[in-house]
Scaffold this motif. Structure first.
Motif, short mmCIF file in Angstrom:
data_model
loop_
_atom_site.label_atom_id
_atom_site.label_comp_id
_atom_site.label_asym_id
_atom_site.label_seq_id
_atom_site.Cartn_x
_atom_site.Cartn_y
_atom_site.Cartn_z
N LYS A 92 0.81 -1.23 0.00
CA LYS A 92 0.00 0.00 0.00
C LYS A 92 0.83 1.27 0.00
CE LYS A 92 -3.52 -2.46 2.59
NZ LYS A 92 -4.04 -2.72 3.90
N VAL A 93 2.04 1.20 0.58
CA VAL A 93 2.86 2.40 0.76
C VAL A 93 4.28 2.12 0.28
CG1 VAL A 93 3.79 4.04 2.46
CG2 VAL A 93 1.48 3.10 2.75
N THR A 94 4.88 3.12 -0.37
CA THR A 94 6.27 3.04 -0.80
C THR A 94 7.01 4.25 -0.24
OG1 THR A 94 5.61 1.96 -2.85
CG2 THR A 94 7.80 2.93 -2.81
N ARG A 95 8.20 4.00 0.27
CA ARG A 95 9.03 5.08 0.83
C ARG A 95 10.20 5.34 -0.09
NH1 ARG A 95 14.62 5.20 3.29
NH2 ARG A 95 14.55 6.77 4.89
N THR A 96 10.52 6.62 -0.30
CA THR A 96 11.73 7.00 -1.03
C THR A 96 12.51 7.99 -0.17
OG1 THR A 96 10.64 8.81 -2.21
CG2 THR A 96 10.72 6.68 -3.32
N LYS B 165 9.94 10.57 1.56
CA LYS B 165 8.55 10.70 1.13
C LYS B 165 7.91 9.33 1.15
CE LYS B 165 8.80 14.58 -2.12
NZ LYS B 165 8.46 14.97 -3.50
N PHE B 166 6.63 9.31 1.44
CA PHE B 166 5.85 8.08 1.38
C PHE B 166 4.76 8.27 0.34
CE2 PHE B 166 7.85 8.05 5.49
CZ PHE B 166 8.23 6.72 5.64
N PHE B 167 4.60 7.26 -0.51
CA PHE B 167 3.61 7.32 -1.57
C PHE B 167 2.55 6.26 -1.32
CE2 PHE B 167 7.54 9.00 -3.21
CZ PHE B 167 7.13 10.15 -3.89
N ASN B 168 1.31 6.67 -1.44
CA ASN B 168 0.18 5.76 -1.30
C ASN B 168 -0.02 5.07 -2.65
OD1 ASN B 168 -2.35 4.54 -1.18
ND2 ASN B 168 -3.24 6.17 0.06
N ASN B 169 0.29 3.79 -2.71
CA ASN B 169 0.20 3.04 -3.97
C ASN B 169 -1.23 2.91 -4.47
OD1 ASN B 169 2.97 2.72 -3.69
ND2 ASN B 169 2.80 0.67 -2.83
N GLU B 170 -2.18 3.07 -3.56
CA GLU B 170 -3.59 2.96 -3.95
C GLU B 170 -4.14 4.27 -4.49
OE1 GLU B 170 -5.18 1.43 -0.27
OE2 GLU B 170 -4.55 -0.62 -0.77
N SER C 147 9.65 10.22 13.65
CA SER C 147 9.13 10.56 12.33
C SER C 147 8.20 11.76 12.47
CB SER C 147 8.38 9.36 11.75
OG SER C 147 7.91 9.65 10.46
N THR C 148 8.46 12.81 11.70
CA THR C 148 7.62 14.01 11.75
C THR C 148 7.12 14.36 10.36
OG1 THR C 148 9.48 15.52 11.44
CG2 THR C 148 8.93 14.93 13.70
N HIS C 149 6.00 15.04 10.31
CA HIS C 149 5.36 15.41 9.04
C HIS C 149 5.01 16.89 9.05
CE1 HIS C 149 4.90 11.11 9.53
NE2 HIS C 149 4.96 11.04 8.21
N LYS C 150 5.00 17.50 7.89
CA LYS C 150 4.71 18.93 7.77
C LYS C 150 3.23 19.24 7.74
CE LYS C 150 9.05 19.86 5.51
NZ LYS C 150 9.75 20.30 4.35
N ASN C 151 2.41 18.26 7.44
CA ASN C 151 0.97 18.57 7.36
C ASN C 151 0.20 17.81 8.42
OD1 ASN C 151 1.32 16.04 6.22
ND2 ASN C 151 -0.03 16.43 4.51
N PRO D 13 -2.19 6.70 -6.78
CA PRO D 13 -0.93 7.06 -7.45
C PRO D 13 -0.79 8.54 -7.81
CG PRO D 13 -2.24 5.55 -8.80
CD PRO D 13 -2.96 5.73 -7.51
N THR D 14 -1.87 9.28 -7.87
CA THR D 14 -1.77 10.70 -8.21
C THR D 14 -1.71 11.59 -6.96
OG1 THR D 14 -4.17 10.89 -8.38
CG2 THR D 14 -2.96 10.40 -10.42
N ALA D 15 -1.82 11.00 -5.80
CA ALA D 15 -1.78 11.78 -4.55
C ALA D 15 -0.38 12.37 -4.36
CB ALA D 15 -2.15 10.91 -3.36
N LYS D 16 -0.34 13.60 -3.88
CA LYS D 16 0.92 14.29 -3.65
C LYS D 16 1.57 13.79 -2.35
CE LYS D 16 2.89 18.88 -3.21
NZ LYS D 16 2.62 20.30 -3.06
N SER D 17 2.88 13.61 -2.39
CA SER D 17 3.62 13.22 -1.20
C SER D 17 4.48 14.39 -0.75
CB SER D 17 4.51 12.01 -1.49
OG SER D 17 5.25 11.68 -0.35
N ILE D 18 4.35 14.74 0.50
CA ILE D 18 5.10 15.86 1.07
C ILE D 18 6.28 15.29 1.85
CG2 ILE D 18 4.99 17.79 2.70
CD1 ILE D 18 1.98 17.95 1.99
N PRO D 19 7.47 15.83 1.65
CA PRO D 19 8.63 15.33 2.39
C PRO D 19 8.41 15.42 3.91
CG PRO D 19 9.32 16.88 0.70
CD PRO D 19 7.82 16.94 0.77
#
Length: 165
Positions: free
Chosen positions: A100-104, A127-132, A161-165, A134-140
């Motif tokens: 479901k999730v990919t990390r880069t 960044k983490f990307f929601n594989n379900e 782990s911290t997030h900006k949003n 694919p067009t969703a934006k990933s914020i560092p």
């Protein structure tokens, strides 16, 4: 007449001072120093461990993830709170991350510093990307990982782990 000249002179000095202060404050912005590892071999080791763990994370290789996580892991997440059960963390990854999730890792953001007598601290952005979606934006987001070296066996003991949003 003399009072007008003095008023104009005072106004000129005040204006010049304001301009000078503003210009000086704009000039004193300091650029971030370029990171240079204090121990290149340690840096290479930790970057390789990070890659190994997140390659496993991205491919649902729970065995490799298990090998790299300490039994006394503390995982601090600014959205989810504190998790301390390795079993529960691995179960959550199996149920919520696998497929479901990919990390880069964001290139150029990783810093590694030795912790004498313990291991190393790694900091960076990813960044983490929601594989379900694919067009969703990933914020560092930022992370800190404490790696413990136990006679050549490296394990993650603390993760923040911290997030900006």
């Amino acid at each position: 007449m003399k009072s007008k000249v003095l008023l104009l002179l005072a106004l000129g000095i005040f204006t010049t001072s304001c301009i000078s202060i503003k210009a000086k404050s704009e000039r004193t912005i300091i650029a971030k120093e370029t990171y240079v590892p204090v121990d290149q071999e340690l840096y290479n080791t930790i970057v390789a461990l990070d890659k190994r763990f997140f390659d496993a994370y991205n491919t649902c290789d729970l065995k490799t993830q298990d090998e790299l996580i300490s039994e006394d892991l503390e995982f601090f997440h600014d959205k989810g709170g504190l998790a301390t059960s390795k079993t529960q963390i691995l179960e959550a990854m199996k149920n919520n991350i696998c497929g479901k999730v990919t990390r880069t890792l964001i290139d150029g953001t990783t810093e590694v510093y030795p912790i004498p007598g313990y291991g190393a601290v790694q900091m960076g952005e990813h960044k983490f990307f929601n594989n379900e979606e694919p067009t969703a934006k990933s914020i560092p987001s930022k992370f800190v990982t404490i790696w413990k070296n136990d006679n050549g066996t490296w394990k993650m003991t603390r993760i923040i782990s911290t997030h900006k949003n």
